[in-house]
Write a protein that holds these residues in place. Structure first.
Motif: not given
Length: 66
Positions: A18, A37-44, A25, A20, A22
């Motif tokens: 991603h 959902k990205c574990e770094g920034c929370g974007h899904s 997911w 960001c 990381t």
């Protein structure tokens, strides 16, 4: 080819990271489309299952609740 096994709430690694930084997911929805959902920034992101299967590298942590 063997079908990849993944379940809801598993942490997976995709082939591309991603923006960001990381590459972890979390699977938050399963169906014809899969939401991760990205574990770094929370974007899904929601992507079709066929595309997800192509882009999935490996399952990092599985939540085997059987």
């Amino acid at each position: 080819m063997e079908a990849k096994q993944y379940l809801l709430n598993d942490i997976v690694e995709m082939k591309k990271q991603h923006p960001c930084g990381t590459n972890e997911w979390k699977i938050i929805r399963l169906g014809a489309d899969i939401r991760i959902k990205c574990e770094g920034c929370g974007h899904s992101v929601m992507i079709p299952r066929r595309e997800f299967d192509k882009k999935l590298k490996k399952v990092l942590r599985s939540t085997n609740t059987q």
